[in-house]
Design a protein around this motif. Structure first.
Motif, PDB file in Angstrom:
ATOM      1  N   GLU A  74       7.739 -10.329  -4.283  1.00  0.00           N
ATOM      2  CA  GLU A  74       7.036  -9.075  -4.103  1.00  0.00           C
ATOM      3  C   GLU A  74       5.568  -9.262  -4.450  1.00  0.00           C
ATOM      4  O   GLU A  74       5.186 -10.215  -5.112  1.00  0.00           O
ATOM      5  CB  GLU A  74       7.640  -8.000  -5.014  1.00  0.00           C
ATOM      6  CG  GLU A  74       9.030  -7.593  -4.632  1.00  0.00           C
ATOM      7  CD  GLU A  74       9.522  -6.442  -5.497  1.00  0.00           C
ATOM      8  OE1 GLU A  74       8.704  -5.776  -6.141  1.00  0.00           O
ATOM      9  OE2 GLU A  74      10.721  -6.226  -5.502  1.00  0.00           O
ATOM     10  N   ILE A  75       4.739  -8.340  -3.991  1.00  0.00           N
ATOM     11  CA  ILE A  75       3.336  -8.350  -4.374  1.00  0.00           C
ATOM     12  C   ILE A  75       3.275  -8.070  -5.868  1.00  0.00           C
ATOM     13  O   ILE A  75       3.812  -7.079  -6.342  1.00  0.00           O
ATOM     14  CB  ILE A  75       2.562  -7.278  -3.585  1.00  0.00           C
ATOM     15  CG1 ILE A  75       2.631  -7.568  -2.092  1.00  0.00           C
ATOM     16  CG2 ILE A  75       1.123  -7.213  -4.042  1.00  0.00           C
ATOM     17  CD1 ILE A  75       2.089  -6.459  -1.239  1.00  0.00           C
ATOM     18  N   GLN A  76       2.642  -8.953  -6.614  1.00  0.00           N
ATOM     19  CA  GLN A  76       2.634  -8.803  -8.058  1.00  0.00           C
ATOM     20  C   GLN A  76       1.297  -9.249  -8.632  1.00  0.00           C
ATOM     21  O   GLN A  76       0.532  -9.931  -7.972  1.00  0.00           O
ATOM     22  CB  GLN A  76       3.764  -9.606  -8.679  1.00  0.00           C
ATOM     23  CG  GLN A  76       3.742 -11.070  -8.313  1.00  0.00           C
ATOM     24  CD  GLN A  76       4.967 -11.780  -8.802  1.00  0.00           C
ATOM     25  OE1 GLN A  76       5.630 -11.317  -9.695  1.00  0.00           O
ATOM     26  NE2 GLN A  76       5.259 -12.927  -8.219  1.00  0.00           N
ATOM     27  N   TRP A 138       5.197  -2.822  -2.837  1.00  0.00           N
ATOM     28  CA  TRP A 138       4.490  -2.462  -1.609  1.00  0.00           C
ATOM     29  C   TRP A 138       4.318  -0.952  -1.519  1.00  0.00           C
ATOM     30  O   TRP A 138       3.235  -0.467  -1.170  1.00  0.00           O
ATOM     31  CB  TRP A 138       5.262  -2.989  -0.390  1.00  0.00           C
ATOM     32  CG  TRP A 138       4.523  -2.798   0.896  1.00  0.00           C
ATOM     33  CD1 TRP A 138       3.639  -3.669   1.454  1.00  0.00           C
ATOM     34  CD2 TRP A 138       4.602  -1.676   1.777  1.00  0.00           C
ATOM     35  NE1 TRP A 138       3.161  -3.154   2.637  1.00  0.00           N
ATOM     36  CE2 TRP A 138       3.736  -1.933   2.859  1.00  0.00           C
ATOM     37  CE3 TRP A 138       5.303  -0.487   1.769  1.00  0.00           C
ATOM     38  CZ2 TRP A 138       3.567  -1.046   3.901  1.00  0.00           C
ATOM     39  CZ3 TRP A 138       5.137   0.406   2.815  1.00  0.00           C
ATOM     40  CH2 TRP A 138       4.282   0.124   3.873  1.00  0.00           C
ATOM     41  N   TRP A 139       5.361  -0.212  -1.846  1.00  0.00           N
ATOM     42  CA  TRP A 139       5.284   1.247  -1.782  1.00  0.00           C
ATOM     43  C   TRP A 139       4.327   1.802  -2.819  1.00  0.00           C
ATOM     44  O   TRP A 139       3.536   2.714  -2.536  1.00  0.00           O
ATOM     45  CB  TRP A 139       6.677   1.865  -1.937  1.00  0.00           C
ATOM     46  CG  TRP A 139       7.463   1.759  -0.676  1.00  0.00           C
ATOM     47  CD1 TRP A 139       8.436   0.853  -0.387  1.00  0.00           C
ATOM     48  CD2 TRP A 139       7.314   2.560   0.497  1.00  0.00           C
ATOM     49  NE1 TRP A 139       8.913   1.048   0.885  1.00  0.00           N
ATOM     50  CE2 TRP A 139       8.236   2.092   1.449  1.00  0.00           C
ATOM     51  CE3 TRP A 139       6.499   3.618   0.837  1.00  0.00           C
ATOM     52  CZ2 TRP A 139       8.370   2.652   2.711  1.00  0.00           C
ATOM     53  CZ3 TRP A 139       6.618   4.185   2.095  1.00  0.00           C
ATOM     54  CH2 TRP A 139       7.545   3.702   3.013  1.00  0.00           C
ATOM     55  N   ILE A 140       4.363   1.275  -4.041  1.00  0.00           N
ATOM     56  CA  ILE A 140       3.447   1.747  -5.080  1.00  0.00           C
ATOM     57  C   ILE A 140       2.001   1.471  -4.683  1.00  0.00           C
ATOM     58  O   ILE A 140       1.123   2.330  -4.842  1.00  0.00           O
ATOM     59  CB  ILE A 140       3.778   1.072  -6.437  1.00  0.00           C
ATOM     60  CG1 ILE A 140       5.105   1.593  -6.972  1.00  0.00           C
ATOM     61  CG2 ILE A 140       2.672   1.274  -7.456  1.00  0.00           C
ATOM     62  CD1 ILE A 140       5.099   3.066  -7.303  1.00  0.00           C
ATOM     63  N   CYS A 145      -3.082   3.620  -2.939  1.00  0.00           N
ATOM     64  CA  CYS A 145      -4.254   3.499  -2.068  1.00  0.00           C
ATOM     65  C   CYS A 145      -4.461   4.745  -1.220  1.00  0.00           C
ATOM     66  O   CYS A 145      -5.603   5.176  -1.008  1.00  0.00           O
ATOM     67  CB  CYS A 145      -4.128   2.264  -1.186  1.00  0.00           C
ATOM     68  SG  CYS A 145      -4.345   0.729  -2.092  1.00  0.00           S
ATOM     69  N   ALA A 146      -3.387   5.349  -0.726  1.00  0.00           N
ATOM     70  CA  ALA A 146      -3.514   6.594   0.033  1.00  0.00           C
ATOM     71  C   ALA A 146      -4.071   7.703  -0.846  1.00  0.00           C
ATOM     72  O   ALA A 146      -4.919   8.492  -0.416  1.00  0.00           O
ATOM     73  CB  ALA A 146      -2.157   6.993   0.611  1.00  0.00           C
ATOM     74  N   THR A 147      -3.630   7.754  -2.090  1.00  0.00           N
ATOM     75  CA  THR A 147      -4.116   8.770  -3.022  1.00  0.00           C
ATOM     76  C   THR A 147      -5.594   8.560  -3.336  1.00  0.00           C
ATOM     77  O   THR A 147      -6.379   9.515  -3.327  1.00  0.00           O
ATOM     78  CB  THR A 147      -3.281   8.740  -4.314  1.00  0.00           C
ATOM     79  OG1 THR A 147      -1.910   8.914  -3.971  1.00  0.00           O
ATOM     80  CG2 THR A 147      -3.707   9.825  -5.264  1.00  0.00           C
TER      81      THR A 147
END
Length: 175
Positions: A74-76, A138-140, A145-147
């Protein structure tokens, strides 16, 4: 000539304007994200590819004497590759808020365009990987980023919309 209906702005629905705004925001944000990944990767001597934009996991290569072992993580924040991806996405969302301020110019539409960019990014990632993104990191990252993009763009647009309108036309005018 079309008649204005007593509001401050021209309010007729224009789908071509909306579509052109969406396309221009998508193109600018993907170009800046790619540029950020290249610059941050060059700083540490790492190569970047489209996988870092569209894959929701980081590919780690381990070379053994007998075979090449590829595993996905995962992206970490533990490794430098994950930090570069996270930093690039966060800086890109800040740049995205400036892009929304410049192109959209409306506080009410900042959330719409921010969510539209991220939903289109979700669809592209889904097709690029062949499966729906399921990693928590990824979701976090994308929700954060959207926020950031939405809140900062709304702040910039609100400051512009609430700016004082000068009423004087010359050095001194009697109203």
């Amino acid at each position: 000539m079309k008649k204005l209906t007593g509001s401050f702005r021209y309010t007729q629905w224009d789908p071509w304007l909306i579509i052109s705004q969406i396309v221009s925001v998508q193109c600018i944000l993907y170009l800046t994200l790619a540029f950020l990944l290249v610059v941050f990767g060059a700083l540490i001597g790492d190569t970047r590819s489209l996988d870092h934009i569209f894959e929701y996991h980081v590919c780690v290569y381990a070379i053994n004497p007998l075979w090449l072992n590829v595993k996905f993580q995962e992206i970490q924040v533990r490794d430098i590759g994950g930090r570069i991806v996270i930093t690039s996405f966060v800086v890109n969302s800040l740049i995205g808020s400036l892009v929304l301020w410049t192109i959209v110019e409306r506080t009410k539409q900042c959330m719409d365009f921010s969510c539209t960019w991220h939903v289109i990014h979700l669809i592209i990632c889904w097709f690029y990987n062949g499966e729906f993104p399921t990693t928590f990191s990824w979701w976090i990252l994308n929700v954060a980023c959207a926020t950031i993009m939405c809140v900062c763009a709304e702040f910039f647009c609100l400051r512009t919309e609430l700016a004082a309108i000068p009423l004087s036309l010359g050095p001194k005018t009697d109203l």
